[in-house]
Design a protein around this motif. Structure first.
Motif, short mmCIF file in Angstrom:
data_model
loop_
_atom_site.label_atom_id
_atom_site.label_comp_id
_atom_site.label_asym_id
_atom_site.label_seq_id
_atom_site.Cartn_x
_atom_site.Cartn_y
_atom_site.Cartn_z
N THR A 92 0.85 -1.18 0.00
CA THR A 92 0.00 0.00 0.00
C THR A 92 0.89 1.23 0.00
OG1 THR A 92 -1.58 -1.21 1.34
CG2 THR A 92 -1.88 1.15 1.21
N LYS A 93 0.60 2.16 -0.89
CA LYS A 93 1.38 3.39 -0.95
C LYS A 93 1.01 4.27 0.23
CE LYS A 93 2.36 7.51 -3.63
NZ LYS A 93 2.76 8.24 -2.47
N THR A 94 2.02 4.75 0.89
CA THR A 94 1.77 5.69 1.98
C THR A 94 1.77 7.09 1.42
OG1 THR A 94 4.11 5.81 2.53
CG2 THR A 94 2.79 4.18 3.72
N ILE A 95 1.10 7.99 2.11
CA ILE A 95 1.00 9.37 1.69
C ILE A 95 1.42 10.25 2.87
CG2 ILE A 95 -1.46 9.50 2.27
CD1 ILE A 95 -1.76 11.37 -0.18
N THR A 96 2.19 11.27 2.58
CA THR A 96 2.59 12.19 3.63
C THR A 96 1.56 13.29 3.76
OG1 THR A 96 3.80 13.67 2.14
CG2 THR A 96 5.03 11.78 3.07
N VAL A 99 -11.51 13.95 9.11
CA VAL A 99 -11.25 15.08 10.00
C VAL A 99 -10.76 14.58 11.36
CG1 VAL A 99 -12.36 16.96 11.29
CG2 VAL A 99 -12.80 16.71 8.85
N THR A 100 -11.40 13.57 11.87
CA THR A 100 -11.02 13.01 13.17
C THR A 100 -9.60 12.45 13.14
OG1 THR A 100 -13.33 12.50 13.67
CG2 THR A 100 -11.66 11.34 14.95
N TYR A 101 -9.29 11.67 12.11
CA TYR A 101 -7.93 11.11 12.01
C TYR A 101 -6.89 12.22 11.87
CZ TYR A 101 -9.29 6.20 11.72
OH TYR A 101 -9.76 4.95 12.01
N LEU A 102 -7.20 13.25 11.08
CA LEU A 102 -6.22 14.33 10.91
C LEU A 102 -6.05 15.14 12.19
CD1 LEU A 102 -6.94 15.59 7.29
CD2 LEU A 102 -5.04 14.17 8.11
N ASP A 148 -6.23 13.96 15.17
CA ASP A 148 -5.34 13.12 15.99
C ASP A 148 -3.90 13.21 15.48
OD1 ASP A 148 -7.49 12.36 17.54
OD2 ASP A 148 -7.72 10.40 16.58
N ALA A 149 -3.72 13.24 14.17
CA ALA A 149 -2.37 13.35 13.59
C ALA A 149 -1.72 14.68 13.96
CB ALA A 149 -2.43 13.20 12.07
N ILE A 150 -2.50 15.73 13.95
CA ILE A 150 -1.97 17.07 14.27
C ILE A 150 -1.40 17.09 15.68
CG2 ILE A 150 -2.69 19.45 14.74
CD1 ILE A 150 -4.63 19.07 12.28
N TYR A 151 -2.07 16.44 16.60
CA TYR A 151 -1.65 16.48 18.01
C TYR A 151 -0.71 15.34 18.40
CZ TYR A 151 -4.97 20.21 18.36
OH TYR A 151 -5.63 21.40 18.16
N SER A 152 -0.43 14.45 17.46
CA SER A 152 0.46 13.35 17.77
C SER A 152 1.91 13.84 17.83
CB SER A 152 0.35 12.25 16.71
OG SER A 152 1.28 11.24 16.97
N THR A 153 2.63 13.34 18.80
CA THR A 153 4.05 13.68 18.92
C THR A 153 4.94 12.56 18.39
OG1 THR A 153 4.07 12.84 21.18
CG2 THR A 153 3.69 15.20 20.89
N ASP A 154 4.34 11.47 17.96
CA ASP A 154 5.07 10.32 17.44
C ASP A 154 4.98 10.31 15.92
OD1 ASP A 154 4.74 7.27 16.51
OD2 ASP A 154 6.14 7.38 18.21
N ASP A 155 6.11 10.40 15.24
CA ASP A 155 6.12 10.46 13.77
C ASP A 155 5.48 9.25 13.11
OD1 ASP A 155 7.34 12.96 13.83
OD2 ASP A 155 9.36 12.15 13.52
N ALA A 156 5.73 8.08 13.63
CA ALA A 156 5.15 6.86 13.05
C ALA A 156 3.63 6.86 13.21
CB ALA A 156 5.76 5.62 13.69
N GLU A 157 3.17 7.23 14.39
CA GLU A 157 1.73 7.29 14.63
C GLU A 157 1.09 8.35 13.73
OE1 GLU A 157 -1.10 7.50 18.48
OE2 GLU A 157 0.26 9.21 18.26
N ALA A 181 2.08 9.35 10.81
CA ALA A 181 2.03 8.83 9.45
C ALA A 181 0.86 7.87 9.26
CB ALA A 181 3.35 8.13 9.11
N VAL A 182 0.65 7.01 10.24
CA VAL A 182 -0.48 6.07 10.17
C VAL A 182 -1.81 6.83 10.14
CG1 VAL A 182 -1.75 4.30 11.46
CG2 VAL A 182 0.73 4.13 11.20
N LEU A 183 -1.94 7.84 10.99
CA LEU A 183 -3.18 8.60 11.06
C LEU A 183 -3.45 9.38 9.77
CD1 LEU A 183 -2.79 9.83 14.74
CD2 LEU A 183 -4.54 8.24 13.89
N VAL A 184 -2.41 9.96 9.18
CA VAL A 184 -2.56 10.68 7.91
C VAL A 184 -3.01 9.71 6.82
CG1 VAL A 184 -1.30 11.87 6.07
CG2 VAL A 184 -1.00 12.58 8.46
N ASN A 185 -2.44 8.51 6.81
CA ASN A 185 -2.83 7.52 5.81
C ASN A 185 -4.24 7.01 6.02
OD1 ASN A 185 -0.67 6.63 3.71
ND2 ASN A 185 0.41 7.28 5.55
#
Length: 103
Positions: free
Chosen positions: A4-8, A63-66, A68-77, A79-83
């Motif tokens: 699966t292609k990931t997206i930044t 919107v909910t996932y994004l 969560d991504a905005i407030y995440s301090t973990d880069d891996a997490e 990335a998962v939330l953005v995807n």
């Protein structure tokens, strides 16, 4: 098995910002925070309250996932939330096209 292609976040914004900005009646967002704010506005306008376009309900989940991504301090997490958010935007072109036909 297919990869699966990931997206930044940058790619997500580049891909969808113009359509979201059209619906939100703003200039295209350049940050994830602004993009998510516009996406929230677009979800409201495309959803049951205004245009009632089928498929628009997916935007609220993005919107909910994004958020969560905005407030995440973990880069891996993050990335998962953005995807995950991106997976809910795959029909956005069709939803916005229907909206363009209405306005």
């Amino acid at each position: 098995m297919t990869a699966t292609k990931t997206i930044t976040a940058v790619e997500l914004i580049a891909r969808y910002a113009a359509d979201i900005a059209f619906v939100a009646e703003e200039k295209p967002a350049t940050t994830l925070e602004d993009f998510n704010e516009q996406l929230s506005t677009a979800a409201h306008r495309l959803g049951k309250t205004w245009a009632d376009i089928q498929g628009a309900e997916e935007l609220d989940t993005a919107v909910t996932y994004l958020a969560d991504a905005i407030y995440s301090t973990d880069d891996a997490e993050r990335a998962v939330l953005v995807n995950r958010a991106a997976s809910y935007l795959c029909d956005l072109d069709e939803v916005v096209a229907e909206y363009r036909d209405m306005v």
